[in-house]
Write an enzyme that holds these catalytic residues in place. Structure first.
Site, short mmCIF file in Angstrom:
data_model
loop_
_atom_site.label_atom_id
_atom_site.label_comp_id
_atom_site.label_asym_id
_atom_site.label_seq_id
_atom_site.Cartn_x
_atom_site.Cartn_y
_atom_site.Cartn_z
N TYR A 88 13.13 37.94 59.00
CA TYR A 88 13.14 38.03 57.53
C TYR A 88 11.89 37.39 56.94
O TYR A 88 11.93 36.82 55.86
CB TYR A 88 14.44 37.45 56.95
CG TYR A 88 15.66 38.06 57.61
CD1 TYR A 88 16.01 39.37 57.34
CD2 TYR A 88 16.40 37.36 58.57
CE1 TYR A 88 17.09 39.96 57.98
CE2 TYR A 88 17.47 37.95 59.21
CZ TYR A 88 17.81 39.25 58.91
OH TYR A 88 18.86 39.84 59.55
N CYS A 128 1.74 34.24 40.62
CA CYS A 128 2.04 33.76 39.28
C CYS A 128 3.55 33.69 39.07
O CYS A 128 4.12 34.47 38.31
CB CYS A 128 1.40 34.67 38.25
SG CYS A 128 -0.37 34.48 38.29
N GLU A 129 4.20 32.81 39.76
CA GLU A 129 5.65 32.58 39.66
C GLU A 129 5.91 31.12 39.97
O GLU A 129 5.38 30.61 40.96
CB GLU A 129 6.41 33.41 40.71
CG GLU A 129 6.38 34.89 40.54
CD GLU A 129 7.24 35.41 39.40
OE1 GLU A 129 8.14 34.68 38.94
OE2 GLU A 129 6.99 36.54 38.96
N TYR A 174 16.46 32.57 49.01
CA TYR A 174 17.73 32.01 49.51
C TYR A 174 17.71 30.50 49.57
O TYR A 174 18.62 29.91 50.18
CB TYR A 174 17.95 32.40 50.98
CG TYR A 174 18.00 33.84 51.37
CD1 TYR A 174 18.95 34.70 50.86
CD2 TYR A 174 17.13 34.32 52.36
CE1 TYR A 174 19.01 36.02 51.31
CE2 TYR A 174 17.20 35.63 52.80
CZ TYR A 174 18.14 36.47 52.27
OH TYR A 174 18.22 37.76 52.73
N ARG A 201 11.80 33.88 51.82
CA ARG A 201 13.06 33.18 52.09
C ARG A 201 13.21 31.87 51.30
O ARG A 201 14.30 31.61 50.78
CB ARG A 201 13.23 32.93 53.58
CG ARG A 201 13.66 34.16 54.38
CD ARG A 201 13.90 33.84 55.85
NE ARG A 201 14.21 32.46 56.09
CZ ARG A 201 15.42 31.91 55.96
NH1 ARG A 201 16.44 32.65 55.64
NH2 ARG A 201 15.59 30.63 56.16
N GLY A 259 19.94 39.59 65.06
CA GLY A 259 18.60 39.80 64.51
C GLY A 259 17.83 38.48 64.54
O GLY A 259 17.02 38.24 65.43
N ARG A 260 18.18 37.62 63.59
CA ARG A 260 17.52 36.32 63.46
C ARG A 260 17.48 35.53 64.77
O ARG A 260 16.48 34.92 65.12
CB ARG A 260 18.29 35.53 62.40
CG ARG A 260 17.73 34.18 62.06
CD ARG A 260 18.79 33.37 61.27
NE ARG A 260 19.41 34.16 60.22
CZ ARG A 260 18.95 34.24 58.98
NH1 ARG A 260 17.88 33.55 58.64
NH2 ARG A 260 19.57 34.97 58.09
#
Ligand SMILES: Cc1ncc(COP(=O)(O)O)c(C=O)c1O
Length: 421
Positions: free
Chosen positions: A366, A337-338, A310, A306, A270-271
């Site tokens: 991703y 707002c995080e 991660y 990401r 995939g990646r």
């Protein structure tokens, strides 16, 4: 080159001007080169390149991959729908995932996929029941968990050791094949293993391969003939000038072993197909100095999760470097707002001014596929560059898109349980 970033043959600034920001840009030629590299590496064996749709399921990308003969590794009915809509033949599709529902099984059986990668005894029993009800035969592989802890950059991307939810313990797998051999609607076709993601060392693959080949030979002696081995995906790429997995070297070790065993091969990259073909263009809204220097951009964790999910690293650079700026360690943050809403932290960067464009690199995998509408943000547009040709491959969401499905629900024609294919 001339101080201005280009994507394929196109100025990144022109793309941002035309489609707005944040904007995903994919270089399709890079993606096609990667596919050809995989095809060449595995040319010595009958193989299926089952591209892992979860990495990036954009229809236009899938169509180009279908044209190159790729199959698909899917993990939901939605990914099956995307793959089929893009023209990937059902008989080139493998279906992984620990929680396949009955409607998903029905859909995939009716389509006639190559195989279900079964992840538990309960799933195999359900598959048998669903296939019997439909009068169809379900082809399957058991996804074996070989208990190999491969070094991955984050614990969330390791999947091949005993402490994860994935796969069937190696010692229990043979029993599932024996049970299935007595069921008319099940056909054991292969064996599957996927040990994690962003793996740069071939060794864990070879350890897993040997474990799986031992299982294949035990099953053979019992009269369970398998025809393929699925090695999964996870082939690591370079995000920060570090090493990437040498796919050619891996293939050189894997192909003779699998061929000797009389099996064909499935790989699920995939990646490594799409990762470094994508950049995210984002515009600086403010530069805020508050103890630290925060470069506040219009793209955030809802567009690219990401970094916060991660601890994923993505290089960030100014699109136009013709005017020099002073380098400082900054946090590149989004508008959500995080506190966890960041794209880069403590990163040396030539501090841009408000209005400038930044490029976040290596986001083809991703990136958009994990984007959300959190904070009622509209998901960004995606465009594709093919040399100097540009195509919009997903339009930016609108405010109406955000509330679609929340209004005028009377007689909407969809069952309350959702859509049934
Ligand atoms: C079963 C399976 N196959 C393939 C992949 C693709 O992995 P990657 O994108 O790292 O190649 C994944 C990723 O999670 C997976 O779960």
């Amino acid at each position: 080159m001339d101080g201005e970033l280009r994507c394929g043959g196109v100025r990144a600034a022109d793309l941002a001007e035309r489609f707005g920001t944040p904007l995903y840009v994919y270089d399709i030629r890079r993606i096609e080169d990667r596919i050809q590299a995989f095809q060449k590496a595995f040319a010595g064996i009958d193989h299926l390149l089952a591209y892992s749709v979860k990495a990036n399921g954009n229809l236009s990308i899938l169509r180009r991959l279908a044209a190159l003969g790729c199959g698909a590794d899917i993990t939901s009915a939605g990914e099956l729908y995307r793959a089929r809509k893009a023209g990937i033949p059902a008989e080139h599709i493998v279906f992984a995932g620990v929680g396949k529902t009955e409607p998903e099984m029905v859909y995939a059986l009716r389509e006639g996929i190559y195989a279900f990668n079964v992840e538990s005894a309960g799933e195999l029993e359900r598959l048998d029941a669903v296939a019997s009800r439909l009068g169809l035969r379900a082809r399957f592989a058991v996804r074996v968990n070989p208990d190999v802890l491969s070094p991955t950059p984050h614990e969330y991307t390791a999947t091949g050791h005993a402490a994860t939810k994935f796969g069937v313990p190696l010692e229990d797998a043979a029993e599932l094949y024996r049970w299935a051999a007595r069921r008319r609607n099940l056909e054991a076709r292969g064996v599957d293993v996927h040990i994690g993601s962003q793996i740069v060392d071939p060794e864990p693959y070879l350890t897993a391969l040997e474990a799986v080949l031992r299982l294949v030979s035990v099953l053979r002696t019992e009269g369970v003939p398998l025809s393929y081995l699925d090695l999964g995906g996870g082939y690591g790429i370079s995000y920060d000038a570090g090493p990437e997995l040498n796919v050619e070297a891996l293939a050189q070790a894997v192909v003779p072993r699998v061929r000797e065993a009389g099996l064909s091969l499935v790989v699920e990259p995939g990646r490594s197909v799409v990762g470094d073909a994508g950049i995210l263009l984002t515009r600086v809204e403010y530069v805020k100095r508050a103890g630290k220097t925060f470069v506040i951009v219009d793209g955030g964790m809802s567009d690219l999760i990401r970094p916060s999910h991660y601890g994923g690293y993505h290089a960030v650079e100014r699109v136009d470097t013709r005017i020099p700026r002073r380098t400082e360690a900054v946090d590149v943050v989004g508008p959500l707002c995080e506190t966890g809403d960041f794209l880069a932290r403590d990163r040396p960067l030539d501090v841009p001014e408000a209005g400038e464009l930044l490029a976040v690199r290596t986001v083809g995998a991703y990136g958009f596929s994990m984007a959300s509408n959190y904070n009622a943000r509209r998901r960004p547009a995606e465009c594709m560059v093919d040399g100097d040709r540009v195509t919009l491959v997903r339009r930016r969401e609108t405010l109406d898109d955000l509330v679609r499905g929340e209004e005028n629900l009377d007689g909407a024609g969809v069952s309350e349980a959702g859509e049934d294919r």
